[in-house]
Scaffold this motif. Structure first.
Motif, PDB file in Angstrom:
ATOM      1  N   ILE A  65       0.843  -1.202   0.000  1.00 45.34           N
ATOM      2  CA  ILE A  65       0.000   0.000   0.000  1.00 45.34           C
ATOM      3  C   ILE A  65       0.877   1.251   0.000  1.00 45.34           C
ATOM      4  N   MET A  66       1.915   1.217   0.811  1.00 47.72           N
ATOM      5  CA  MET A  66       2.838   2.351   0.903  1.00 47.72           C
ATOM      6  C   MET A  66       3.612   2.560  -0.389  1.00 47.72           C
ATOM      7  N   LYS A  67       3.863   1.478  -1.111  1.00 45.35           N
ATOM      8  CA  LYS A  67       4.743   1.442  -2.288  1.00 45.35           C
ATOM      9  C   LYS A  67       6.212   1.554  -1.894  1.00 45.35           C
ATOM     10  N   SER A  68       6.523   1.019  -0.714  1.00 44.01           N
ATOM     11  CA  SER A  68       7.917   0.893  -0.304  1.00 44.01           C
ATOM     12  C   SER A  68       8.609  -0.136  -1.189  1.00 44.01           C
ATOM     13  N   ARG A  69       9.896   0.046  -1.391  1.00 48.62           N
ATOM     14  CA  ARG A  69      10.631  -0.842  -2.291  1.00 48.62           C
ATOM     15  C   ARG A  69      11.022  -2.162  -1.627  1.00 48.62           C
ATOM     16  N   GLU A  70      11.392  -2.120  -0.340  1.00 52.75           N
ATOM     17  CA  GLU A  70      11.913  -3.335   0.282  1.00 52.75           C
ATOM     18  C   GLU A  70      11.824  -3.234   1.800  1.00 52.75           C
ATOM     19  N   ILE A  71      11.604  -4.384   2.439  1.00 53.46           N
ATOM     20  CA  ILE A  71      11.657  -4.486   3.896  1.00 53.46           C
ATOM     21  C   ILE A  71      12.918  -5.250   4.283  1.00 53.46           C
ATOM     22  N   PHE A  72      13.666  -4.708   5.224  1.00 46.29           N
ATOM     23  CA  PHE A  72      14.784  -5.413   5.842  1.00 46.29           C
ATOM     24  C   PHE A  72      14.344  -5.811   7.252  1.00 46.29           C
ATOM     25  N   TRP A  73      14.415  -7.092   7.554  1.00 42.35           N
ATOM     26  CA  TRP A  73      14.040  -7.580   8.881  1.00 42.35           C
ATOM     27  C   TRP A  73      15.284  -7.749   9.740  1.00 42.35           C
ATOM     28  N   GLY A  74      15.217  -7.236  10.970  1.00 42.18           N
ATOM     29  CA  GLY A  74      16.370  -7.319  11.852  1.00 42.18           C
ATOM     30  C   GLY A  74      16.502  -8.633  12.589  1.00 42.18           C
ATOM     31  N   ILE A  88      24.360  -2.340  16.358  1.00 36.80           N
ATOM     32  CA  ILE A  88      24.775  -1.143  15.617  1.00 36.80           C
ATOM     33  C   ILE A  88      25.314  -1.528  14.246  1.00 36.80           C
ATOM     34  N   ASN A  89      26.137  -2.568  14.209  1.00 40.86           N
ATOM     35  CA  ASN A  89      26.714  -3.011  12.933  1.00 40.86           C
ATOM     36  C   ASN A  89      25.631  -3.449  11.949  1.00 40.86           C
ATOM     37  N   LEU A  90      24.585  -4.092  12.463  1.00 34.51           N
ATOM     38  CA  LEU A  90      23.506  -4.558  11.596  1.00 34.51           C
ATOM     39  C   LEU A  90      22.829  -3.386  10.893  1.00 34.51           C
ATOM     40  N   ILE A  95      22.232   0.667   6.244  1.00 32.34           N
ATOM     41  CA  ILE A  95      22.473   2.041   5.795  1.00 32.34           C
ATOM     42  C   ILE A  95      23.500   2.064   4.665  1.00 32.34           C
ATOM     43  N   HIS A  96      24.556   1.279   4.810  1.00 31.48           N
ATOM     44  CA  HIS A  96      25.589   1.222   3.764  1.00 31.48           C
ATOM     45  C   HIS A  96      25.005   0.714   2.446  1.00 31.48           C
ATOM     46  N   LYS A  97      24.104  -0.249   2.536  1.00 32.47           N
ATOM     47  CA  LYS A  97      23.502  -0.816   1.327  1.00 32.47           C
ATOM     48  C   LYS A  97      22.567   0.179   0.646  1.00 32.47           C
ATOM     49  N   ILE A  98      21.755   0.881   1.423  1.00 31.21           N
ATOM     50  CA  ILE A  98      20.740   1.770   0.856  1.00 31.21           C
ATOM     51  C   ILE A  98      21.305   3.139   0.503  1.00 31.21           C
ATOM     52  N   GLN A  99      22.251   3.627   1.303  1.00 31.15           N
ATOM     53  CA  GLN A  99      22.785   4.982   1.134  1.00 31.15           C
ATOM     54  C   GLN A  99      21.656   6.021   1.188  1.00 31.15           C
ATOM     55  N   PRO A 100      20.907   6.044   2.286  1.00 31.24           N
ATOM     56  CA  PRO A 100      19.732   6.930   2.344  1.00 31.24           C
ATOM     57  C   PRO A 100      20.104   8.404   2.466  1.00 31.24           C
ATOM     58  N   ASP A 101      19.237   9.227   1.902  1.00 25.11           N
ATOM     59  CA  ASP A 101      19.352  10.678   2.075  1.00 25.11           C
ATOM     60  C   ASP A 101      18.693  11.133   3.370  1.00 25.11           C
ATOM     61  N   ILE A 121      20.367   2.594  19.366  1.00 23.18           N
ATOM     62  CA  ILE A 121      21.201   1.886  18.386  1.00 23.18           C
ATOM     63  C   ILE A 121      21.329   2.711  17.111  1.00 23.18           C
ATOM     64  N   THR A 122      20.202   3.241  16.651  1.00 25.17           N
ATOM     65  CA  THR A 122      20.200   3.967  15.380  1.00 25.17           C
ATOM     66  C   THR A 122      20.922   5.298  15.494  1.00 25.17           C
ATOM     67  N   ILE A 123      20.824   5.954  16.639  1.00 22.97           N
ATOM     68  CA  ILE A 123      21.574   7.200  16.829  1.00 22.97           C
ATOM     69  C   ILE A 123      23.066   6.947  16.636  1.00 22.97           C
ATOM     70  N   SER A 124      23.553   5.831  17.162  1.00 23.32           N
ATOM     71  CA  SER A 124      24.967   5.487  16.953  1.00 23.32           C
ATOM     72  C   SER A 124      25.241   5.120  15.503  1.00 23.32           C
ATOM     73  N   ALA A 125      24.356   4.327  14.915  1.00 23.11           N
ATOM     74  CA  ALA A 125      24.573   3.852  13.544  1.00 23.11           C
ATOM     75  C   ALA A 125      24.485   4.979  12.518  1.00 23.11           C
ATOM     76  N   THR A 126      23.775   6.051  12.859  1.00 23.24           N
ATOM     77  CA  THR A 126      23.598   7.167  11.914  1.00 23.24           C
ATOM     78  C   THR A 126      24.463   8.371  12.276  1.00 23.24           C
ATOM     79  N   ARG A 127      25.503   8.152  13.046  1.00 20.06           N
ATOM     80  CA  ARG A 127      26.285   9.289  13.551  1.00 20.06           C
ATOM     81  C   ARG A 127      26.937  10.102  12.434  1.00 20.06           C
ATOM     82  N   TYR A 128      27.088   9.517  11.244  1.00 18.05           N
ATOM     83  CA  TYR A 128      27.661  10.261  10.119  1.00 18.05           C
ATOM     84  C   TYR A 128      26.617  10.576   9.046  1.00 18.05           C
TER      85      TYR A 128
END
Length: 220
Positions: A65-74, A88-90, A95-101, A121-128
């Protein structure tokens, strides 16, 4: 830098199926239906709140419904997300795969431990990562938004369709005689009033850098 003049790659991160739809489903649907690439990372299958296979299937329906391209399950265990380097590495790997804006995540002040932990976890993973926004859910506390997205009737209706896709969760609000659909409508109107529009979703920024386009006439 968030360049508003090109197609964007957007990642939304949630602890459980339906968290993302509750917090920013209208915004993501608007992005996706307008041609941007939207991806979802869902940390757990929500097994503590229902049958895990059913919840995954509900999420797939909502994704369509959303028209999202892909789901990644943790594949984290529901209610037992740990804040550690493996986690954090996961997320860094996704993030490395998608390269989100732009990345959307659960707010860090929340009565549900999974929401708090996936935020940390995400705050650390998105620090850059330059553009990261917090969204709210019904268990969020002390949320003070300063950024709003006008989702309008069209994308609010799609948000309701997505939440309805999570049929096993619609009435699991722990609020007497109030479904998640009613919660979503109340929140969209309330945030809309704050934003001076009928329907809105609200966000706090971890960081948000907006590109200012140059519209000078080069011939002058």
């Amino acid at each position: 830098m968030l360049n508003l003049n090109r197609k964007l790659r957007i990642l939304a991160i949630g602890a459980h199926p339906d968290d993302i739809e509750i917090g920013c489903g209208g915004t993501l649907a608007k992005y996706a239906h307008l041609g941007h690439d939207v991806y979802l990372f869902i940390a757990t299958d929500g097994a503590a709140g229902g049958d895990s296979a059913m919840r995954r299937q509900e999420q797939e329906v909502s994704k369509s419904i959303m028209k999202s391209r892909e789901i990644f399950w943790g594949d984290f265990s529901d209610t037992q997300i740990n804040i550690d380097q493996i986690s954090i590495n996961l997320i860094e790997g996704v993030i490395h795969k998608i390269q989100p804006d732009l990345i959307f995540i659960n707010y860090h002040d929340d009565t549900h431990q999974d929401h708090r932990h996936i935020a940390a976890i995400t705050i650390s993973a998105t620090r850059y990562i330059p553009n990261v926004l917090f969204y709210e859910t019904p268990t969020t506390q002390n949320f003070q938004p300063h950024l709003y997205v006008d989702i309008g009737q069209k994308f609010f209706d799609l948000k309701i369709q997505m939440l309805n896709a999570h049929a096993s969760q619609v009435n699991r609000t722990n609020i007497l005689n109030m479904s998640i659909l009613e919660v979503a409508r109340s929140a969209a109107h309330f945030r809309g009033v704050q934003a001076r529009v009928p329907f809105a979703e609200a966000f706090e920024s971890v960081r948000l850098i907006i590109n200012i386009p140059d519209f000078h006439d080069s011939a002058l």
